[in-house]
Write a protein that holds these residues in place. Structure first.
Motif, mmCIF file in Angstrom:
data_model
loop_
_atom_site.group_PDB
_atom_site.id
_atom_site.type_symbol
_atom_site.label_atom_id
_atom_site.label_comp_id
_atom_site.label_asym_id
_atom_site.label_seq_id
_atom_site.Cartn_x
_atom_site.Cartn_y
_atom_site.Cartn_z
ATOM 1 N N SER A 130 1.100 2.276 -7.948
ATOM 2 C CA SER A 130 0.520 3.549 -8.405
ATOM 3 C C SER A 130 1.578 4.373 -9.127
ATOM 4 O O SER A 130 1.287 5.024 -10.140
ATOM 5 C CB SER A 130 -0.025 4.348 -7.223
ATOM 6 N N GLY A 158 0.801 -1.229 0.000
ATOM 7 C CA GLY A 158 0.000 0.000 0.000
ATOM 8 C C GLY A 158 0.830 1.274 0.000
ATOM 9 O O GLY A 158 0.296 2.378 0.109
ATOM 10 N N GLN A 160 1.450 -6.579 -11.669
ATOM 11 C CA GLN A 160 1.549 -7.313 -10.406
ATOM 12 C C GLN A 160 0.737 -8.608 -10.497
ATOM 13 O O GLN A 160 1.194 -9.660 -10.091
ATOM 14 C CB GLN A 160 1.043 -6.419 -9.276
ATOM 15 N N LYS A 167 3.704 1.914 -4.638
ATOM 16 C CA LYS A 167 4.671 1.460 -5.651
ATOM 17 C C LYS A 167 3.989 1.233 -7.018
ATOM 18 O O LYS A 167 4.440 1.757 -8.040
ATOM 19 C CB LYS A 167 5.364 0.162 -5.184
HETATM 20 N N1 LIG Z 1 -7.467 2.379 -8.633
HETATM 21 C C1 LIG Z 1 -7.459 2.675 -7.319
HETATM 22 N N2 LIG Z 1 -8.569 3.137 -6.705
HETATM 23 C C2 LIG Z 1 -8.561 3.447 -5.393
HETATM 24 N N3 LIG Z 1 -7.491 3.332 -4.601
HETATM 25 C C3 LIG Z 1 -6.352 2.874 -5.160
HETATM 26 C C4 LIG Z 1 -6.266 2.503 -6.546
HETATM 27 N N4 LIG Z 1 -5.005 2.098 -6.821
HETATM 28 C C5 LIG Z 1 -4.328 2.185 -5.664
HETATM 29 N N5 LIG Z 1 -5.122 2.646 -4.670
HETATM 30 C C6 LIG Z 1 -4.730 2.896 -3.271
HETATM 31 O O1 LIG Z 1 -3.506 3.598 -3.275
HETATM 32 C C7 LIG Z 1 -2.638 3.131 -2.247
HETATM 33 C C8 LIG Z 1 -1.346 2.624 -2.856
HETATM 34 O O2 LIG Z 1 -1.619 1.414 -3.555
HETATM 35 P P1 LIG Z 1 -0.539 0.687 -4.477
HETATM 36 O O3 LIG Z 1 -1.238 -0.434 -5.152
HETATM 37 O O4 LIG Z 1 0.127 1.679 -5.329
HETATM 38 O O5 LIG Z 1 0.482 0.136 -3.371
HETATM 39 P P2 LIG Z 1 1.701 -0.856 -3.538
HETATM 40 O O6 LIG Z 1 2.863 -0.202 -2.887
HETATM 41 O O7 LIG Z 1 1.853 -1.306 -4.941
HETATM 42 O O8 LIG Z 1 1.247 -2.094 -2.613
HETATM 43 P P3 LIG Z 1 1.515 -3.679 -2.770
HETATM 44 O O9 LIG Z 1 2.893 -3.947 -2.226
HETATM 45 O O10 LIG Z 1 0.450 -4.287 -1.892
HETATM 46 O O11 LIG Z 1 1.354 -4.036 -4.195
HETATM 47 C C9 LIG Z 1 -3.420 2.065 -1.476
HETATM 48 O O12 LIG Z 1 -4.034 2.678 -0.376
HETATM 49 C C10 LIG Z 1 -4.447 1.605 -2.496
HETATM 50 O O13 LIG Z 1 -5.588 1.104 -1.869
#
Ligand SMILES: Nc1ncnc2c1ncn2[C@@H]1O[C@H](COP(=O)(O)OP(=O)(O)OP(=O)(O)O)[C@@H](O)[C@H]1O
Ligand SMILES: [Mg+2]
Length: 269
Positions: A57, A52, A98, A55
């Protein structure tokens, strides 16, 4: 696309991608806050951080899936606040996801072939009208795809529907599809998640070979710290959408803030 023996990679060049003050929210959720970092030509840069952290994003902003509310992305000297995924693809940015995003019923070969789509000049109508042109183009694309299959050592499964392949091989096919677009910048979102040690070693070798032989710049999200510290030139650390660090692996490993937020705690492998 077999080993050329050319010394194309490992000479880190100029900044090819500049991420400047990017902020991204989904409703009330702030996924990224004021993120800035750079990626240099031929570099392998890893993005790490807890679940979360933002990354995926970040990769989605770089290749145009998400449009940030603030900030600018500069790619090969061209600054913009937003672009579309197909534009990113045309400019040489390719990615893997992913969660594997392949056509499960299609063969490994056909899935990799879809990676050539953005490069195909003649559409289906042109192919019907100018059969010769379309056919010639098709042959060239097929030859390129065969070289990728050779490079990734997946000849034996080229005709197998992807849904029947073990997970590790599906990930390899997805890498193949990204490579089919001949990217200059390759974005890999957890390419080794869920793999056993042997599969991880194979994937590591392919990533290093792509970087070394084709000089491809790579941005990699990975949770396995052994892999990250081994293959990265530099590492960006995210936590709750903020950047904690951007440095060479040894410095990141010794950074107390990073240890407290991520390295010192157990996390998903
Ligand atoms: N399309 C979306 N709509 C709403 N919230 C989102 C969306 N994409 C990401 N988020 C939110 O943005 C935040 C970052 O999510 P992200 O997927 O980028 O994290 P991450 O670092 O890739 O995590 P992980 O290691 O679990 O893959 C989280 O709170 C997630 O719920
Ligand atoms: Mg993610």
């Amino acid at each position: 696309m077999s080993a050329t023996g050319q010394d194309t990679g490992r000479r880190i060049g100029d900044v090819v991608l500049k991420v400047d003050n990017i902020s991204l929210s989904f409703g009330g959720v702030r996924a990224l806050t004021n993120i800035s970092f750079t990626v240099r030509e031929h570099e392998i840069l890893s993005i790490i951080g807890p679940n979360g952290a933002g990354k995926s994003s970040m990769l989605n902003v770089i290749n145009g899936f998400y449009h940030p509310q603030e900030g600018v992305i500069t790619y090969k000297g061209q600054a913009r606040s937003r672009m579309r995924p197909h534009e990113a693809a045309r400019q040489g940015i390719a990615r893997t996801f992913q969660n594997i995003a392949l056509f499960k019923g299609m063969s490994a070969l056909d899935n990799i072939m879809t990676g050539r789509n953005t490069m195909m000049k003649s559409n289906i109508f042109a192919q019907a009208l100018y059969w010769g042109l379309g056919q010639k183009e098709e042959i060239a694309h097929r030859e390129h795809v065969e070289r990728i299959i050779d490079f990734l050592e997946i000849e034996s499964i080229r005709k197998t529907p992807v849904g029947r392949l073990p997970y590790g091989l599906q990930k390899r096919v997805e890498l193949g599809r990204a490579l089919a677009a001949q990217p200059e910048l390759l974005l890999l979102d957890e390419p080794m998640a869920g793999m056993n040690v042997e599969e991880k070693e194979d994937m590591c070798r392919f990533i290093l070979d792509v970087n070394d032989e084709f000089g491809t710049t790579i941005v990699l999200i990975e949770h396995d710290m052994g892999v990250v510290m081994d293959i990265s030139d530099r590492v960006v650390v995210l936590d709750y959408g903020r950047k904690l660090a951007e440095d060479v692996p040894d410095a990141v490993r010794a950074n107390q803030e990073v240890i407290d937020a991520y390295l010192g705690v157990s996390h998903a492998a």
